[in-house]
Design an enzyme around this catalytic site. Sequence first.
Site, PDB file in Angstrom:
ATOM      1  CB  CYS A 141      96.696 119.489  -6.936  1.00 20.93           C
ATOM      2  SG  CYS A 141      96.571 117.963  -7.684  1.00 20.93           S
ATOM      3  CG  HIS A 175      97.870 130.671 -14.719  1.00 21.29           C
ATOM      4  ND1 HIS A 175      98.217 130.203 -15.688  1.00 21.29           N
ATOM      5  CD2 HIS A 175      96.652 130.304 -14.505  1.00 21.29           C
ATOM      6  CE1 HIS A 175      97.237 129.356 -16.173  1.00 21.29           C
ATOM      7  NE2 HIS A 175      95.991 129.543 -15.189  1.00 21.29           N
ATOM      8  CG  HIS A 202     104.013 125.446  11.798  1.00 26.19           C
ATOM      9  ND1 HIS A 202     104.863 124.325  12.421  1.00 26.19           N
ATOM     10  CD2 HIS A 202     103.749 126.207  12.524  1.00 26.19           C
ATOM     11  CE1 HIS A 202     104.629 124.633  13.876  1.00 26.19           C
ATOM     12  NE2 HIS A 202     104.230 125.855  13.996  1.00 26.19           N
ATOM     13  CG  HIS A 240     100.211 119.102  -3.594  1.00 28.52           C
ATOM     14  ND1 HIS A 240      99.022 118.694  -3.287  1.00 28.52           N
ATOM     15  CD2 HIS A 240     100.582 118.686  -4.679  1.00 28.52           C
ATOM     16  CE1 HIS A 240      98.378 117.839  -4.087  1.00 28.52           C
ATOM     17  NE2 HIS A 240      99.332 117.679  -5.056  1.00 28.52           N
ATOM     18  CG  HIS A 248     102.593 106.182   5.243  1.00 22.55           C
ATOM     19  ND1 HIS A 248     102.035 105.642   6.342  1.00 22.55           N
ATOM     20  CD2 HIS A 248     103.425 105.135   4.792  1.00 22.55           C
ATOM     21  CE1 HIS A 248     102.360 104.425   6.571  1.00 22.55           C
ATOM     22  NE2 HIS A 248     103.314 103.998   5.490  1.00 22.55           N
ATOM     23  CG  ASN A 254      98.141 114.027  -4.972  1.00 20.81           C
ATOM     24  OD1 ASN A 254      97.521 114.979  -4.507  1.00 20.81           O
ATOM     25  ND2 ASN A 254      98.721 114.036  -5.979  1.00 20.81           N
TER      26      ASN A 254
END
Length: 454
Positions: A170, A250, A335, A339, A368, A372
């Site tokens: 992702c 990582h 802002h 994710h 909503h 995802n």
Amino acid sequence: MDLLILLMLKLLVSYIIFFLCNLALRRTSHGCCYILHYECFKPSHDRQISTELAGDIIKRNRNLGLEEHRFLLRAIVSSGMGEQTYGPRNIIAGREEMPSLADAISEMDEFFFATLDKLFHNSGISPSEIDVLVVNVSMLATVPSLTSRIINHYKMREDVKSFSLSGMGCSASLISIDLVRSIFRSLNKPNFAIVVTSESIAPNWYSGKDKSMILSNCLFRSGGCSILLSNNKALERHAKLRLKGLFRTHMGSCDEAYKSCMQKEDEHGRLGFYLGKNLPSSASRAFTQNVRDLYPKVMPVKELLRYLVSRRILKKKEGGISKAAAVNFKAGIDHFYLHPGGAAVIDAIKKSLKLSEEDVEPVRMTLHRFGNTSASSLWYVLGYIEAKKKLKKGDRVLMISFGSGFKCNSCLWEVMRDLQQDANNIWEDCISEYPTNNVTNPYMEKYGWINLAS
């Protein structure tokens, strides 16, 4: 007092050095990285997954027992997703147990050409002008590559630099942005680059009953985004965003983090995507480390001094850190693009960064409406804020994403001009409906009784 003065001087010197280096980079036109335009993908209406369809898909899995059936329904109820999210055609048609390569390629082609056609048309840039092409689709690698399909379709130049990234999860779109930035820095002329980010759902539906693997069937939905970038400073006034910093963490050297989410086969040889119980703790560690790296580089010097003084000097009598030592990201960020991995993920980051419900409104509404969509999710969040006309020149935007491996990546953007809602914004037809004070959960209404079951 001497210690305080010394610390302040060190911090001031570090800030001056950082400011001068940053200024030098800004004045080198080819060291810049701008987003000129982007197009999010909205599949056709017949690909929407309604409450009824979601329940039917679960029922079709003959390998599920009553316990697994209830587990999946509970996951849907708590997902935070509505009834307008999208799935691939083979799953909607009931062919999830025997997907074909054609299903996978068709899913990608539909997204590629819908968004890229719009990107070229609305930006005025021709495919022949593209110098760099990066495609990230974690769970599909074809021969010829996905980049080759795009190059062939649009008849791009022979010298276009192309990269196909897989296995990045992702967080892949920010990794792709980092790759483009590095290429821009290595070149001595203005360039155009395109990042194409999505995930392959069609061939990766799990048909077994392992709870740690069937959960991904509830979490991921179809989507994607194509992004046009440039390092040409002459185009600055046309740009939407300018990259200010990108920070990658990582945790792959840690076995627990490495194994927390991965593609694997279950005991019966059925391929799926495994989400381990240690995933939340791995994500927390990666997030904490990433925050430590980015905080000193994105915060105003005044906030850094406040935090440093609070942490080092103002101690409680009990020996703990004072409340004033809390990290205040809102002092330097306007802002937050988080994710939308799920309601629990949003709540956890909200708590960690001490954000308000208004701060996380865009990501909740994205979850909503679109679900995802893996690596492309952040760009749907960007589309929401832009459609709400909340992005003003000079605003600072922080993107945070997670990925298998385990990774946490974040980047800071500066808004280059007041952004109004584009006519082709992905939220155009429904932005007036959001946010709602009470986002109804159709899954809760239909399957909420499952939570009461033993």
